[in-house]
Scaffold this active site. Structure first.
Site, PDB file in Angstrom:
ATOM      1  N   LEU A  96      38.195  35.563  43.977  1.00 29.88           N
ATOM      2  CA  LEU A  96      38.418  36.981  44.286  1.00 29.88           C
ATOM      3  C   LEU A  96      39.521  37.164  45.338  1.00 29.88           C
ATOM      4  O   LEU A  96      40.390  38.027  45.197  1.00 29.88           O
ATOM      5  CB  LEU A  96      37.096  37.590  44.778  1.00 29.88           C
ATOM      6  CG  LEU A  96      37.111  39.081  45.121  1.00 29.88           C
ATOM      7  CD1 LEU A  96      37.259  39.931  43.849  1.00 29.88           C
ATOM      8  CD2 LEU A  96      35.834  39.490  45.853  1.00 29.88           C
ATOM      9  N   ARG A  98      42.011  35.567  46.000  1.00 23.33           N
ATOM     10  CA  ARG A  98      43.386  35.247  45.581  1.00 23.33           C
ATOM     11  C   ARG A  98      44.180  36.515  45.282  1.00 23.33           C
ATOM     12  O   ARG A  98      45.399  36.493  45.200  1.00 23.33           O
ATOM     13  CB  ARG A  98      43.365  34.355  44.334  1.00 23.33           C
ATOM     14  CG  ARG A  98      42.781  32.974  44.561  1.00 23.33           C
ATOM     15  CD  ARG A  98      43.680  32.130  45.452  1.00 23.33           C
ATOM     16  NE  ARG A  98      45.038  32.054  44.945  1.00 23.33           N
ATOM     17  CZ  ARG A  98      45.452  31.256  43.947  1.00 23.33           C
ATOM     18  NH1 ARG A  98      44.602  30.444  43.391  1.00 23.33           N
ATOM     19  NH2 ARG A  98      46.705  31.270  43.545  1.00 23.33           N
ATOM     20  N   GLN A 107      35.175  38.447  55.082  1.00 24.76           N
ATOM     21  CA  GLN A 107      34.092  37.633  54.507  1.00 24.76           C
ATOM     22  C   GLN A 107      33.274  36.952  55.589  1.00 24.76           C
ATOM     23  O   GLN A 107      33.795  36.565  56.647  1.00 24.76           O
ATOM     24  CB  GLN A 107      34.717  36.571  53.582  1.00 24.76           C
ATOM     25  CG  GLN A 107      33.675  35.712  52.901  1.00 24.76           C
ATOM     26  CD  GLN A 107      34.229  34.920  51.731  1.00 24.76           C
ATOM     27  OE1 GLN A 107      35.443  34.873  51.547  1.00 24.76           O
ATOM     28  NE2 GLN A 107      33.369  34.307  50.958  1.00 24.76           N
ATOM     29  N   SER A 109      31.739  34.399  57.848  1.00 31.15           N
ATOM     30  CA  SER A 109      32.348  33.149  58.296  1.00 31.15           C
ATOM     31  C   SER A 109      31.321  32.020  58.311  1.00 31.15           C
ATOM     32  O   SER A 109      30.196  32.202  58.779  1.00 31.15           O
ATOM     33  CB  SER A 109      32.898  33.342  59.711  1.00 31.15           C
ATOM     34  OG  SER A 109      33.166  32.096  60.310  1.00 31.15           O
ATOM     35  N   GLN A 110      31.739  30.869  57.835  1.00 31.13           N
ATOM     36  CA  GLN A 110      30.845  29.701  57.917  1.00 31.13           C
ATOM     37  C   GLN A 110      31.067  28.954  59.230  1.00 31.13           C
ATOM     38  O   GLN A 110      30.427  27.938  59.476  1.00 31.13           O
ATOM     39  CB  GLN A 110      31.086  28.764  56.728  1.00 31.13           C
ATOM     40  CG  GLN A 110      30.547  29.329  55.426  1.00 31.13           C
ATOM     41  CD  GLN A 110      30.620  28.350  54.282  1.00 31.13           C
ATOM     42  OE1 GLN A 110      31.548  27.542  54.198  1.00 31.13           O
ATOM     43  NE2 GLN A 110      29.662  28.419  53.370  1.00 31.13           N
ATOM     44  N   ARG A 183      29.659  22.324  57.276  1.00 36.50           N
ATOM     45  CA  ARG A 183      29.849  23.156  56.070  1.00 36.50           C
ATOM     46  C   ARG A 183      30.586  22.403  54.966  1.00 36.50           C
ATOM     47  O   ARG A 183      30.569  22.834  53.819  1.00 36.50           O
ATOM     48  CB  ARG A 183      30.600  24.439  56.408  1.00 36.50           C
ATOM     49  CG  ARG A 183      32.077  24.231  56.704  1.00 36.50           C
ATOM     50  CD  ARG A 183      32.789  25.546  56.809  1.00 36.50           C
ATOM     51  NE  ARG A 183      34.178  25.366  57.205  1.00 36.50           N
ATOM     52  CZ  ARG A 183      35.059  26.343  57.262  1.00 36.50           C
ATOM     53  NH1 ARG A 183      34.698  27.563  56.959  1.00 36.50           N
ATOM     54  NH2 ARG A 183      36.295  26.112  57.641  1.00 36.50           N
ATOM     55  N   ARG A 201      44.804  51.117  41.602  1.00 30.46           N
ATOM     56  CA  ARG A 201      45.774  50.322  40.838  1.00 30.46           C
ATOM     57  C   ARG A 201      45.371  48.849  40.828  1.00 30.46           C
ATOM     58  O   ARG A 201      45.362  48.187  39.788  1.00 30.46           O
ATOM     59  CB  ARG A 201      47.166  50.473  41.471  1.00 30.46           C
ATOM     60  CG  ARG A 201      48.234  49.757  40.710  1.00 30.46           C
ATOM     61  CD  ARG A 201      49.567  49.813  41.438  1.00 30.46           C
ATOM     62  NE  ARG A 201      50.655  49.406  40.580  1.00 30.46           N
ATOM     63  CZ  ARG A 201      51.918  49.371  40.962  1.00 30.46           C
ATOM     64  NH1 ARG A 201      52.250  49.743  42.197  1.00 30.46           N
ATOM     65  NH2 ARG A 201      52.858  48.981  40.135  1.00 30.46           N
ATOM     66  N   ARG A 210      40.501  39.916  35.052  1.00 29.40           N
ATOM     67  CA  ARG A 210      39.299  39.152  35.415  1.00 29.40           C
ATOM     68  C   ARG A 210      38.044  39.565  34.655  1.00 29.40           C
ATOM     69  O   ARG A 210      37.073  38.819  34.615  1.00 29.40           O
ATOM     70  CB  ARG A 210      39.008  39.322  36.912  1.00 29.40           C
ATOM     71  CG  ARG A 210      40.079  38.783  37.837  1.00 29.40           C
ATOM     72  CD  ARG A 210      40.128  37.288  37.839  1.00 29.40           C
ATOM     73  NE  ARG A 210      40.845  36.768  38.993  1.00 29.40           N
ATOM     74  CZ  ARG A 210      40.955  35.469  39.273  1.00 29.40           C
ATOM     75  NH1 ARG A 210      40.399  34.570  38.493  1.00 29.40           N
ATOM     76  NH2 ARG A 210      41.620  35.074  40.330  1.00 29.40           N
TER      77      ARG A 210
END
Ligand SMILES: Cc1cc2nc3c(=O)[nH]c(=O)nc-3n(C[C@H](O)[C@H](O)[C@H](O)COP(=O)(O)OP(=O)(O)OC[C@H]3O[C@@H](n4cnc5c(N)ncnc54)[C@H](O)[C@@H]3O)c2cc1C
Length: 262
Positions: A96, A98, A107, A109-110, A183, A201, A210
């Site tokens: 995603l 990318r 996102q 965080s690890q 991780r 768009r 996708r």
């Protein structure tokens, strides 16, 4: 997976009325149109100042279909949504994120978040294969145990030399280093969450490239859920896309060749 629409386009109609009044312009709007669709129509009309006597009798849907048909897609960028995607795999989000244009991500965080109680997203492709589901389950549990062990051992070792007086920043960096090491054994199936802000768009581009990848069920499931939400919000902007069942209970997103403007 869970999808939360946390922000969607709105219009300040008082400001629009003021603008139209200040410019002696009249906009005949399509009844029952939605804010995301009308925002795009307004932006398109401003380009050509096609208000009042210059306004064609096109409906909102036909207007947007015409913008898309003529490749005037930049106007679609004014309508923007923010979603939280939860219960998705890291394998999915790696693909995603990318997407670079017209889309922003934040996102989990690890490095800051302790994954000692991580959950894992089973690949839909394993459904109906109980013995493979067992293999998968024991593999992710094995990885999680390795994570816990590495984190625990490094934690005892690293924090034995750090006094409580040590700067918080040092402690944060030690934790980051521990989680970075731990991780590395977590699998692609590790559950994650991501905030995604995306304009119409970019979302149309996402659906196109996708939404219909037969061999990627998680991607299709997410694409179909996203389409479900935005179709309600913006039937004109996304009306040429639809989701159907692939026959195995999973959805696929398709695009009609001709945009039905009826
Ligand atoms: C079926 C499939 C298989 C894939 N396999 C792989 C793979 O094996 N390995 C891999 O690394 N990735 C793979 N990808 C990911 C793919 O290469 C893209 O990175 C990803 O889909 C994002 O698409 P995008 O670049 O079109 O989107 P965005 O990054 O959102 O860009 C949107 C559009 O903007 C334009 N654009 C963006 N950046 C530029 C630029 N620098 N120059 C010119 N135009 C630009 C393009 O028109 C592009 O389509 C795959 C994707 C699909 C759908």
């Amino acid at each position: 997976m869970q999808l939360y629409v946390i922000s969607r386009p709105t219009i300040d109609w008082q400001a629009v009325e003021r603008f139209l009044h200040d410019h002696a312009a009249e906009w005949r709007r399509t009844p029952e149109s939605t804010a995301p669709d009308e925002l795009v129509e307004l932006a398109g009309r401003l380009c050509y100042f096609s208000f009042g006597t210059h306004q064609s009798p096109r409906s909102n849907r036909a207007y947007i279909a015409n913008l898309i048909m003529r490749g005037h897609d930049s106007v679609l960028e004014h309508s923007v949504w923010t979603f939280i995607l939860s219960g998705v795999s890291r394998a999915f989000t790696h693909q995603l994120v990318r997407h670079r244009v017209g889309v922003s991500f934040s996102q989990l965080s690890q490095q800051y978040y302790d994954e000692a109680n991580a959950e894992f997203v089973p690949p839909p492709e394993l459904r109906g294969h109980p013995s493979l589901e067992d293999v998968w389950q024991s593999s992710v549990e094995h990885s999680l145990n390795a994570y816990r062990l590495i984190a625990q051992e490094l934690h005892s070792e690293s924090f034995s030399g750090i006094s409580s007086k040590d700067a918080t920043e040092k402690q944060t960096e030690v934790k980051r280093a521990i989680r970075s090491a731990a991780r590395s054994v977590l699998p692609n199936a590790t559950e994650t969450k991501v905030v995604m802000t995306i304009n119409a768009r970019a979302l149309r581009h996402f659906f196109k490239i996708r939404g219909s990848i037969v061999g990627d069920a998680e991607m299709r499931i997410v694409a179909a859920k996203l389409l479900d939400s935005v179709l309600l919000d913006a039937p004109s902007l996304f009306g040429d896309f639809y989701a159907e069942d692939m026959g195995d209970g999973s959805p696929i997103v398709r695009q009609r060749e001709a945009y039905d403007v009826a």
